[in-house]
Each structure stands twice: as structure tokens, then as C-alpha cells.
Design a protein around this motif. Sequence first.
Motif, PDB file in Angstrom:
ATOM      1  N   MET A  95       0.832  -1.199   0.000  1.00  0.00           N
ATOM      2  CA  MET A  95       0.000   0.000   0.000  1.00  0.00           C
ATOM      3  C   MET A  95       0.869   1.252   0.000  1.00  0.00           C
ATOM      4  SD  MET A  95      -2.922   1.111  -0.326  1.00  0.00           S
ATOM      5  CE  MET A  95      -3.854   2.594  -0.146  1.00  0.00           C
ATOM      6  N   ALA A  96       1.945   1.260   0.765  1.00  0.00           N
ATOM      7  CA  ALA A  96       2.849   2.414   0.793  1.00  0.00           C
ATOM      8  C   ALA A  96       3.455   2.650  -0.586  1.00  0.00           C
ATOM      9  CB  ALA A  96       3.948   2.199   1.836  1.00  0.00           C
ATOM     10  N   GLU A  97       3.862   1.581  -1.263  1.00  0.00           N
ATOM     11  CA  GLU A  97       4.425   1.729  -2.602  1.00  0.00           C
ATOM     12  C   GLU A  97       3.362   2.234  -3.573  1.00  0.00           C
ATOM     13  OE1 GLU A  97       7.318  -0.566  -5.758  1.00  0.00           O
ATOM     14  OE2 GLU A  97       6.174  -1.802  -4.349  1.00  0.00           O
ATOM     15  N   ASN A  98       2.135   1.707  -3.464  1.00  0.00           N
ATOM     16  CA  ASN A  98       1.054   2.140  -4.341  1.00  0.00           C
ATOM     17  C   ASN A  98       0.746   3.622  -4.132  1.00  0.00           C
ATOM     18  OD1 ASN A  98      -0.853   1.757  -6.369  1.00  0.00           O
ATOM     19  ND2 ASN A  98      -2.413   1.028  -4.957  1.00  0.00           N
ATOM     20  N   LEU A  99       0.781   4.091  -2.892  1.00  0.00           N
ATOM     21  CA  LEU A  99       0.557   5.514  -2.618  1.00  0.00           C
ATOM     22  C   LEU A  99       1.624   6.377  -3.300  1.00  0.00           C
ATOM     23  CD1 LEU A  99      -0.457   5.267   1.132  1.00  0.00           C
ATOM     24  CD2 LEU A  99      -1.901   6.193  -0.711  1.00  0.00           C
ATOM     25  N   ALA A 100       2.860   5.894  -3.326  1.00  0.00           N
ATOM     26  CA  ALA A 100       3.942   6.644  -3.973  1.00  0.00           C
ATOM     27  C   ALA A 100       3.839   6.598  -5.492  1.00  0.00           C
ATOM     28  CB  ALA A 100       5.295   6.091  -3.523  1.00  0.00           C
ATOM     29  N   VAL A 101       3.448   5.451  -6.042  1.00  0.00           N
ATOM     30  CA  VAL A 101       3.397   5.258  -7.495  1.00  0.00           C
ATOM     31  C   VAL A 101       2.140   5.867  -8.114  1.00  0.00           C
ATOM     32  CG1 VAL A 101       3.144   3.484  -9.294  1.00  0.00           C
ATOM     33  CG2 VAL A 101       4.867   3.212  -7.508  1.00  0.00           C
ATOM     34  N   SER A 102       0.999   5.712  -7.446  1.00  0.00           N
ATOM     35  CA  SER A 102      -0.309   6.069  -8.025  1.00  0.00           C
ATOM     36  C   SER A 102      -1.049   7.092  -7.167  1.00  0.00           C
ATOM     37  CB  SER A 102      -1.174   4.814  -8.174  1.00  0.00           C
ATOM     38  OG  SER A 102      -0.486   3.800  -8.859  1.00  0.00           O
ATOM     39  N   PRO A 103      -0.490   8.280  -6.990  1.00  0.00           N
ATOM     40  CA  PRO A 103      -1.162   9.266  -6.140  1.00  0.00           C
ATOM     41  C   PRO A 103      -2.550   9.622  -6.684  1.00  0.00           C
ATOM     42  CG  PRO A 103       0.542  10.314  -7.458  1.00  0.00           C
ATOM     43  CD  PRO A 103       0.685   8.833  -7.661  1.00  0.00           C
ATOM     44  N   GLY A 104      -3.469   9.851  -5.756  1.00  0.00           N
ATOM     45  CA  GLY A 104      -4.830  10.195  -6.152  1.00  0.00           C
ATOM     46  C   GLY A 104      -5.695   8.972  -6.390  1.00  0.00           C
TER      47      GLY A 104
END
Length: 186
Positions: A95-104
Amino acid sequence: MHIRRVVTEHSSRGIARFAEDRAVPRTDIFRTVPGLVSRMVWATSASTTVPFDGTDPTPLLTSFVPEPGETRFLVLTFPPDSVFMSPDFDGPAAMAENLAVSPGLAERFEPDGKHQTPTVDYGIVLDGEIWMELDDGNETRLGQFDAFVQNGTRHAWRNKSDRPATIAVVLVGARTPDTTDYDDGL
């Protein structure tokens, strides 16, 4: 899967030509989710004009979810669901990586992977098979070259196969009942 991005432009004399021919620069291969790849191919803003001015719009994007009148063009590769069931899978790190990769977009994900965006999404399965899951257990299998139109509904992508699935999707920012546009009274 290597995705090539070809971008056109006009010369100073108005002649159509190729501005770029290379791999998609905003490609993210997830470290925490083996086989998950996100590629932001292109984007437009509500004020995008032609001719193309030579500026790649993708590096500056702060949200994968377009506002009304904007677009996002993504190519996504999903690993089999078994990756998420592995005892080694680290959900909080993913989830942390997804927040960094796919903001919004990542902020909209529920624990079960469902999410909803104020967009109309046009998509096509390029390779493999993937299941679109909606509310109340409604789901359908999409195979290679099947197309979908997702109208702002809550959904999740499930790869029940044993190999990756790749989709291309264009998100078109849409107005919702809570969107007010003072110019046209809506």
C-alpha cells in the motif's frame, strides 16, 4: 511487456512529424507486488491544446485520477491473485508503494482492492484474462481484446489465472452529482 510510446507534433512550418519514439518514461515495476506494473502513457488537462508544445505531461502529474475534462492513459499489468495470497506478501508495504506510485488513485483503495473514481474508463484487455468485480459479488471475465466501459462504479480487478494480465485504459474525468460547474449552472 515492453510498451513503446510514439508521440507526434508539428514542425514550425506545420508539417506533422514524430516528436518521440521510446519506452513509456513513467513506468513503475512494483518491488512489493511481483508482476504488478503501472505505466502512465499520457495525460491531458482541461486546457490541453494542439499543436503539441513538446512538454511531456506525465512526470508532473500529481493525481492518477483526472478532474472533469482531463484524461489519463494507463497500461497496467496485474499478477495472478496468488501473489497477494503468498505468506511473504506484505500488504502495508504494498500500500505504501502504491501511494507513492499512483497518487490520487491509491488513496481510494479499500482493503479488498475495490475502488471508485469519478471517471468514465474505456479499456481493453491486451493480454491474458482478468475479472471485473462489482458490488454484491457481480463479476465478469474479460479475455484478450475484450473491451469495457466502466462508468464510475465501485470495482476491483481480479486475476484468477496463473499468468499476468495486461489492460490498457483511458480514464476520462467526469462530473458527479456533487460537482458544481458555475459556468453552466450544473
